[in-house]
Design an enzyme around this catalytic site. Structure first.
Site, PDB file in Angstrom:
ATOM      1  N   ASP A   1      32.837  39.025  32.244  1.00 15.12           N
ATOM      2  CA  ASP A   1      33.372  37.704  32.573  1.00 15.12           C
ATOM      3  C   ASP A   1      32.195  36.754  32.724  1.00 15.12           C
ATOM      4  O   ASP A   1      31.322  36.973  33.570  1.00 15.12           O
ATOM      5  CB  ASP A   1      34.168  37.768  33.869  1.00 15.12           C
ATOM      6  CG  ASP A   1      35.268  38.821  33.827  1.00 15.12           C
ATOM      7  OD1 ASP A   1      35.804  39.041  32.728  1.00 15.12           O
ATOM      8  OD2 ASP A   1      35.578  39.404  34.867  1.00 15.12           O
TER       9      ASP A   1
ATOM     10  N   ASP B   1      48.688  38.818  37.059  1.00 11.56           N
ATOM     11  CA  ASP B   1      47.721  38.779  38.156  1.00 11.56           C
ATOM     12  C   ASP B   1      48.500  38.824  39.468  1.00 11.56           C
ATOM     13  O   ASP B   1      49.471  38.083  39.632  1.00 11.56           O
ATOM     14  CB  ASP B   1      46.894  37.494  38.109  1.00 11.56           C
ATOM     15  CG  ASP B   1      45.929  37.466  36.926  1.00 11.56           C
ATOM     16  OD1 ASP B   1      45.893  38.459  36.179  1.00 11.56           O
ATOM     17  OD2 ASP B   1      45.219  36.456  36.763  1.00 11.56           O
TER      18      ASP B   1
END
Length: 242
Positions: free
Chosen positions: A130, A8
């Protein structure tokens, strides 16, 4: 089952968050290429690269990191975070993404997401599902939508989606184990879908369980960075997997 480590990116650096909360940011390495090469050295072939700056701002930001990792490693990279326009996705593929993941866009602009699916094909476009309380979360997980996760996936499966990254946000970065029940429910309800489990992986023992459930891949982040799962263990899992 494919092993897919995660990198990330915030400000070009390799970070992890807890439950997607930007205030929990922890920098693990200022050089994402170094991290990616260490994965490759242990036989890992895939990488999940997330542009967290892009997810927050709603447009691709860290494409130079993508370009660097794609040109200096042989990893097959799926890239996500803030892809909201034809220009964004074009940049992502030109910079070396093997696949792109669309989450918020699939909720907020389904026509555009469908266009990408038709244009690039189901092998190139991943649906990012998500979920928070089984409801789809969007905009870098800062907003909760009214879409329930299973009908959301089923709807896109009918439209041609093959790959889905399913993340339980409450588990993400918490090192408390994945939500097996969620993945089982999805796999029972969406036959033939390729589910990539994401969120909460905390120990090596969880990987065979996810494989036994039928997950096509699993994304591992903090467990690697915190030393809960070693790259040597992943190398052995991969070699036994084939």
């Amino acid at each position: 089952m494919r092993i897919i480590p995660a990198i990330d990116i915030i400000d070009g650096k390799c970070v992890r968050l807890s439950k997607g909360d930007f205030s929990t940011k922890k920098i693990y390495n200022e050089n994402p290429l170094e991290v990616a090469k260490s994965f490759e050295n242990y036989g890992i072939e895939y990488l999940h690269l997330v542009d967290l700056d892009g997810a927050k701002s709603g447009k691709i930001i860290n494409y130079k990191v993508l370009d660097q990792l794609a040109t200096k490693t042989n990893l097959k990279i799926d890239f996500g975070g803030g892809l909201k326009s034809d220009e964004d996705i074009k940049i992502a593929f030109e910079c070396g993404a093997n696949q792109i993941t669309g989450g918020s866009i699939a909720v907020k602009n389904p026509e555009l997401f469908q266009k990408w699916l038709n244009q690039y094909g189901s092998e190139k476009i991943i649906l990012g599902a998500d979920a928070k309380n089984k409801k789809i979360a969007i905009s870098g997980w800062l907003e909760e939508s009214k879409e329930a996760i299973i009908p959301f996936i089923q709807q896109y499966q009918k439209k041609g989606i093959t790959y889905v990254i399913a993340t339980d946000i409450s588990k993400d970065g918490m090192l408390q184990g994945p939500n097996y029940e969620l993945y089982k429910d999805i796999l029972d309800s969406c036959q033939q879908i390729k589910i990539i489990a994401s969120g909460g992986i905390s120990s090596f023992d969880e990987l065979p369980k996810l494989k036994a459930l039928g997950c096509e891949g699993t994304i591992i982040g903090k467990a690697i960075y915190e030393g809960r799962i070693t790259l040597k263990q992943l190398e052995l899992f991969i070699s036994n997997n084939y």
